[in-house]
Write a protein that holds these residues in place. Structure first.
Motif, short mmCIF file in Angstrom:
data_model
loop_
_atom_site.label_atom_id
_atom_site.label_comp_id
_atom_site.label_asym_id
_atom_site.label_seq_id
_atom_site.Cartn_x
_atom_site.Cartn_y
_atom_site.Cartn_z
N LEU A 1 -2.53 3.57 -3.76
CA LEU A 1 -2.27 2.50 -4.72
C LEU A 1 -2.07 1.19 -3.98
O LEU A 1 -1.23 1.08 -3.09
CB LEU A 1 -1.02 2.83 -5.55
N VAL A 2 -2.88 0.19 -4.34
CA VAL A 2 -2.76 -1.15 -3.77
C VAL A 2 -2.14 -2.05 -4.84
O VAL A 2 -2.68 -2.17 -5.94
CB VAL A 2 -4.13 -1.70 -3.32
N THR A 3 -1.03 -2.67 -4.50
CA THR A 3 -0.29 -3.51 -5.45
C THR A 3 -0.16 -4.92 -4.89
O THR A 3 0.03 -5.10 -3.68
CB THR A 3 1.10 -2.93 -5.71
N ASN A 4 -0.27 -5.90 -5.76
CA ASN A 4 -0.06 -7.30 -5.40
C ASN A 4 1.33 -7.71 -5.88
O ASN A 4 1.56 -7.89 -7.07
CB ASN A 4 -1.13 -8.18 -6.03
N GLU A 5 2.28 -7.85 -4.95
CA GLU A 5 3.63 -8.26 -5.30
C GLU A 5 3.85 -9.76 -5.10
O GLU A 5 4.99 -10.23 -5.15
CB GLU A 5 4.65 -7.47 -4.48
N ALA B 1 0.02 -6.67 -10.53
CA ALA B 1 -0.86 -5.57 -10.93
C ALA B 1 -1.18 -4.67 -9.75
O ALA B 1 -0.88 -4.99 -8.59
CB ALA B 1 -2.15 -6.13 -11.54
N SER B 2 -1.81 -3.52 -10.07
CA SER B 2 -2.16 -2.53 -9.04
C SER B 2 -3.58 -2.03 -9.26
O SER B 2 -4.10 -2.07 -10.38
CB SER B 2 -1.19 -1.34 -9.06
N THR C 1 -10.19 -7.57 -6.67
CA THR C 1 -9.21 -8.64 -6.86
C THR C 1 -8.10 -8.12 -7.75
O THR C 1 -8.37 -7.49 -8.79
CB THR C 1 -9.86 -9.87 -7.49
N ILE C 2 -6.84 -8.36 -7.36
CA ILE C 2 -5.69 -7.84 -8.09
C ILE C 2 -4.81 -9.01 -8.52
O ILE C 2 -4.42 -9.85 -7.69
CB ILE C 2 -4.88 -6.85 -7.23
N ILE D 1 0.85 -1.19 0.00
CA ILE D 1 0.00 0.00 0.00
C ILE D 1 0.89 1.23 0.00
O ILE D 1 1.83 1.35 0.80
CB ILE D 1 -0.94 0.01 1.22
N ASP D 2 0.59 2.16 -0.88
CA ASP D 2 1.38 3.38 -1.01
C ASP D 2 0.43 4.55 -1.28
O ASP D 2 -0.33 4.51 -2.26
CB ASP D 2 2.39 3.23 -2.14
#
Length: 864
Positions: A59-63, A631-632, A626-627, A38-39
């Motif tokens: 911005l929510v990112t799935n790493e 993706a973000s 769902t990510i 989360i950023d």
């Protein structure tokens, strides 16, 4: 959306805090799993006041290597301070006021000619009659009186407050779902008010019922009833003052200068005049304006602040009212300083004692309701003249669904300034619809005919929602909606069945909606060219109107069986409860009303619930998703100041990340104070006296401090604002409110002035995008006696706060002047000791002159 209580979250929050989840992301290292990042990890809104909607992006990112599912629960945490707020629409103005005061120490309560119009600070025609402390003080803003009681509004919630005319607080009451009313108006029968929008609510404070509403041509904050024109004066802050009737027709306008910031208006029949109660920035924010009617000619300003003992700097104007007879024979303005006090100010006496002045005060009954029948007619008549009156002719007429008239004579004696209720008879109101009543007195020789009559609109409502005769054919040929998807309500197959088949009662399907939000509606129709309208019954009167309650108008499904999407935006003033929602369709031509009869189509009734989401100043969209790996998704975090009453917020991200199933992102709201950079402090003044006086001012620049302000409902943590560059260009030297020098980087300045010149200094730090003035002021401590030894005359304490003492032999006269020369105090005397109450003086610098039998003595006086 998943909802988790703060109590249940505490163990998880503690674990998160201990693991040091800060910086800009949270990283999971488990293989074969989603990982949430989360950023940024905190959100700060800088609010400059007023009705603002501010949005930040998270911005929510799935790493991770697997899909990430998440949902967001937006929580509001209560403020740490007491639940006493000043209207946040003025927080920015408070900072501007402070800046203005720093540059003009005599303008804190009365800027005088600084703004071009002289503000009257004292006048024999404007005497304070009463001052009562507010009984609730949690948002009291507007005020009105019927001569028996004072009524105040709660700008930041529902409900009203009632006071006896002697100031006794009688408690709170509700009027239906009406909320957030600012100022009030009274027409002798009903009270009227708006919530800074175009809807004007009609309210009966005797029965605490909502009579109805109408649409004004302007947003209504300040409001007054002009019973000469039978219309309403209203505006919103500094918009054009507009007179209109209940049909929304504009009758007159008065242009404004754009700085008035009116919160209250009052109609004064003596001129007639229109009064406004102003929060103008740079003044005490308690300024009365007076206009002549109907020309709109500006007549004067009057600063009511110095007359009041229960207020302090920063307290702001609220509502305003006018009444004749709070004290016998006197005309009074009634005002409210928000959350502080009710004041009553004399603004004149009757130009002649009226010998005959009798009028209808109100039409007490009948009142609007469901399925009315034979209703009693009761009118209230008031004797506004000094002698008692008897044999008072009266009449009542009505029109609309039915028509008729009743008349009679009140033969008893009605004492001066008293009223009586007269039962006039009864009327059959069983026919559904609207009735218009007018009640009048008809005294020969009445000297004030403007108050003789009152009108009242009464509606006989049908029970329940209209469902009969909505269609002749209906949906039997496939017309109407066949699917509905809005929020969490999804109906894939809307049947054409039942009795009648074209009506479906889905009132058990409740849409949980946020106020002031936009939603996407997806529908399909069973026939081409199907028009759709949607209403929400916000006032819960079982009727749908085409103004505020029509939320989708003339949407069209061009082809059968094809999904179409439309936007629906809910009202920001929706009540915190469940309301009916109606959907109507019509083939080929637009829907024109919720109860009209059409040939083809269908009707569906749902419900919309705003109870869980009312006053929700913090929202996040989309609230779930769902990510895919790598993706973000951008989350729009929105702050809506209309519902903000202080405190902080939390965004709780719940996800399937095994290492970080719950992540909290704090949300802060801070005042946008305009110039948050370091300011000059620790001012010092050294003086060398001689034929020329050398005054050397030194100062320091405070270290870059984080903002830790909590201003009138804005509770914020310490943070540093980064939006401006803040390059220091130099310093401005201000002597007696005048800029005398600009420096580059020096931290001292030597001023050369005449001997014994009385001077005070401030220093301003000048940045590339703003200037901030020191809160401190240093002055030359010089007293000048023209011919006498200083020890012979004593003026103390200096600086003074509440009381000033003067001791000398044979005091003859004392005058006090503002630094710019305006006379603010003068008293002749013949004594050796005097005391002056300085509470009503503005903070700043003055020159006091004491004249005795032997000498004249002058000294600089500072009021703190």
């Amino acid at each position: 959306m998943k909802k988790i209580s703060l109590f249940l979250l505490m163990p998880m929050l503690l674990i998160i805090a201990l693991t040091g989840l800060q910086a800009q992301q949270i990283t999971s290292v488990q293989r074969g799993a989603p990982s949430i990042v989360i950023d940024p990890m905190e959100v700060t809104f800088f609010w400059s006041g007023g009705q603002q909607i501010l949005t930040k992006t998270v911005l929510v990112t799935n790493e991770g290597s697997e899909p990430l599912t998440f949902d967001i629960f937006a929580m509001q945490l209560p403020g740490a301070g007491p639940d006493v707020v000043v209207d946040p629409e003025f927080v920015a103005g408070q900072y501007a006021l402070r800046a203005a005061l720093q540059s003009d120490p005599n303008s804190e309560r009365a800027p005088g000619s600084y703004f071009g119009n002289e503000v009257i600070n004292s006048d024999a025609d404007y005497d304070l009659q009463f001052e009562y402390a507010c009984g609730d003080a949690s948002g009291e803003a507007g005020i009105e009186t019927d001569g028996n009681f004072f009524y105040t509004t709660k700008w930041n919630g529902s409900g009203f407050f009632k006071y006896h005319i002697d100031g006794t607080f009688l408690g709170a009451f509700q009027v239906g779902t009406v909320n957030a009313i600012r100022d009030l108006a009274y027409d002798g029968t009903y009270f009227y008010g708006g919530a800074a929008a175009t809807t004007v609510y009609i309210m009966d404070f005797n029965t605490n019922t909502l009579i109805g509403q109408f649409t004004a041509p302007v947003a209504v904050r300040a409001i007054a009833y002009d019973y000469g024109e039978e219309g309403f004066w209203a505006n919103n802050w500094s918009t054009t003052l507009t007179l209109f009737n209940q049909s929304g027709v504009v009758l007159n306008t008065i242009p404004t200068q754009g700085e008035e910031n009116f919160y209250g208006l009052a109609f004064d029949p003596q001129g007639p005049y229109l009064w406004g109660y102003s929060q103008r920035t740079g003044t005490s924010q308690n300024i009365l304006y007076k206009y002549a009617l109907p020309s709109g000619q500006f007549l004067l300003e009057f600063d009511v602040f110095p007359l009041l003992s229960l207020v302090t700097t920063g307290d702001i104007a609220g509502g305003l009212a006018f009444h004749m007879g709070i004290e016998l024979g006197l005309c009074s303005l009634v005002g409210l300083v928000q959350n502080k006090c009710i004041w009553v100010l004399e603004v004149g006496v009757y130009s002649y004692p009226p010998s005959i002045d009798v009028g209808v005060q109100s039409i007490v009954s009948p009142t609007s309701g469901v399925s009315l029948g034979n209703e009693q007619i009761v009118i209230k008549v008031r004797n506004n003249s000094y002698p008692a009156q008897s044999n008072i002719p009266w009449s009542v007429t009505w029109s609309g669904q039915g028509s008729g008239s009743i008349s009679g004579i009140y033969t008893d004696t009605l004492a001066p300034w008293t009223e009586v209720e007269i039962t006039a008879g009864s009327v059959n109101m069983s026919a559904y619809g609207t009735y218009v009543f007018e009640a009048c007195t008809n005294m020969d020789g009445d000297e004030f005919p403007l108050n003789d009559c009152k009108t009242k609109v009464i509606t006989c409502l049908e029970p329940g929602l209209c469902v009969d005769n909505l269609y002749t054919t209906g949906c039997s040929l496939g017309d109407g909606l066949t699917s509905w998807n809005l929020g969490y309500i999804n109906i894939d197959n809307i049947p054409c069945a039942g009795n009648p088949p074209w009506y479906q009662n889905y009132m058990d399907q409740i849409h949980e909606l946020y106020v002031g939000e936009t939603y996407v509606l997806s529908v399909t129709a069973g026939y081409a060219d199907t028009y759709i309208d949607v209403w929400i019954d916000y006032d819960n009167d079982l009727e749908f109107n085409n103004n505020e309650e029509l939320v989708l108008n003339d949407a069209v499904c061009t082809f059968a069986g094809t999904a179409y999407t439309f936007n629906i935006t809910t009202s920001p003033y929706a009540p915190p409860e469940t309301c009916a929602m109606r959907v109507r369709t019509n083939y080929w031509t637009p829907v024109t009303g919720p109860c009209e009869t059409y040939t083809y189509g269908n009707c569906i009734d749902f419900k919309a619930d705003f109870g869980c989401h009312h006053n929700h100043w913090l929202t996040a969209e989309p609230p779930y998703g769902t990510i895919a790996p790598g993706a973000s998704t951008a989350i729009a975090v929105t702050f809506n100041s209309y519902y903000y009453y202080g405190g902080e917020g939390l965004l709780n991200f719940n996800s399937n990340d095994p290492l970080n199933p719950l992540v909290e992102v704090p949300v802060y709201v801070l005042p946008d104070l305009g110039c948050p950079y370091p300011f000059p402090e620790n001012l010092d003044l050294s003086i060398i006296y001689g034929d020329t006086t050398f005054a050397t001012v030194t100062w320091e620049l405070n270290a870059l401090k984080q903002i830790t302000r909590s201003t009138d409902g804005l509770k914020g943590r310490a943070t540093t604002r980064h939006e401006k560059s803040g390059e220091l260009l130099g310093f401005d030297i201000i002597r007696d409110d005048t800029l005398i020098a600009t420096l580059i980087q020096e931290f001292s300045y030597t001023d050369t002035i005449l001997p014994y010149y009385l001077a005070c200094y401030k220093v301003a730090a000048h940045y590339d995008d703003c200037t901030v003035v020191s809160e401190e002021m240093v002055c030359i401590p010089v007293s000048v006696a023209e011919t006498a030894d200083e020890t012979e005359i004593k003026v103390y304490p200096n600086p003074a706060r509440d009381l000033l003492h003067i001791a000398a032999t044979g005091i003859k006269e004392i005058t006090i002047q503002a630094i710019l020369g305006k006379l603010v105090y003068n008293q002749m005397a013949d004594k050796d000791n005097l005391q002056i109450n300085t509470i009503a003086f503005s903070k700043g610098i003055y020159i006091i002159t004491v004249r005795t039998e032997q000498t004249t003595y002058t000294e600089k006086l500072i009021i703190q």
